[in-house]
Design a protein around this motif. Structure first.
Motif: not given
Length: 284
Positions: A83-90
């Protein structure tokens, strides 16, 4: 309180129009060179300011029109895209039914590709051997496992890919229109496998244009439109939002066509030669 297995916060990714997302470092150089030449940046955000939590055992349908970031979201979850902004976590590994022939080598046999792709997804040699017969039985390719993959049809590759991926023990299952391929019998087998995985408590994130499939597998729906998350509720609520947006856009297109037709008629009338008084009488 239960922790989410997938979490997105202010998630966004940017593409340069006409270019694929190759990598962050290369992308920086491309943009820098364009700025030095005075070329205006043409950035496109397929997803921006997206927030959601998905919990273990959830079955979530991602709904939206073509180009609204559905497949991009799955690739962000897998980590294929950054991502270029923010995040995704798993929390936990992913079994991706996205590009079903990804990782295959055309020069290797079907048997060798099972070992290769299984290893790429973290399976041990012992696990691959234990699951090999099930993979072959599912794919119905018993007579072709020692044939180089470059001689397989696209359907055969999909069968083999599906057979390998669904044997992964990973808790998160990502599906991107995988059920739209193959003949009716193969689709039924795929549907049965996915239903079985859901009964095991796997977490499903499912992209599909099929309302029937979405209602069959998913209780929750996320509707994406123009790169933003519009609705996060039941799958019926998300589908209703999708249909409302479709109707709104269809009405807007019809109205635009009417305006264009009226403007064209007015322009043609204005361009028509004016009749000079008495010209008709003189001509007669």
């Amino acid at each position: 309180m239960e922790e989410p297995i997938i979490q997105a916060r202010d998630l966004g990714i940017c593409f340069a129009k006409g270019k694929q997302k190759k990598g962050r470092v290369k992308d920086l150089f491309v943009r820098r060179a364009a700025n030095q030449k005075g070329v205006a940046a043409q950035d496109f955000w397929p997803l921006r300011h997206v927030n959601f939590d998905i919990f273990p055992g959830d079955a979530v349908g991602i709904i939206g029109r073509n180009g609204t970031g559905k497949s991009t979201l799955l690739r962000l979850i897998t980590g294929v895209l950054i991502p270029d902004e923010g995040y995704v976590r798993r929390e936990g590994r992913v079994a991706p039914l996205i590009a079903l022939s990804a990782g295959f080598s055309g020069d290797l046999t079907g048997r060798e590709n099972v070992n290769l792709v299984g290893a790429l997804h973290g399976m041990t040699n012992k696990e691959i051997k234990a699951k090999y017969d099930e993979i072959v039985e599912f794919s119905e390719l018993e007579d072709f496992m020692d044939t180089p993959l470059k001689h397989y049809s696209s359907g055969m590759k999909v069968r083999l890919g599906f057979g390998v991926i669904t044997q992964l023990p990973h808790p998160i299952l990502l599906v991107d229109e995988a059920l739209a391929v193959g003949d009716a019998a193969f689709k039924r087998k795929c549907q049965a496998v996915i239903a079985g995985l859901l009964k095991e408590g796997r977490t499903l994130v499912f992209v599909s244009h099929s309302e029937g499939d979405l209602k069959k597998y998913c209780k929750r729906g996320i509707f994406l439109d123009a790169g933003t998350l519009v609705t996060d509720g039941t799958v019926e609520e998300a589908l209703d939002s999708y249909k409302t947006a479709e109707k709104r856009d269809a009405d807007a297109r019809a109205e635009r066509k009417q305006r264009e037709a009226a403007a064209k008629a007015a322009a043609e009338q204005a361009a028509a030669p004016a009749l000079v008084p008495g010209a008709v009488e003189a001509a007669t």
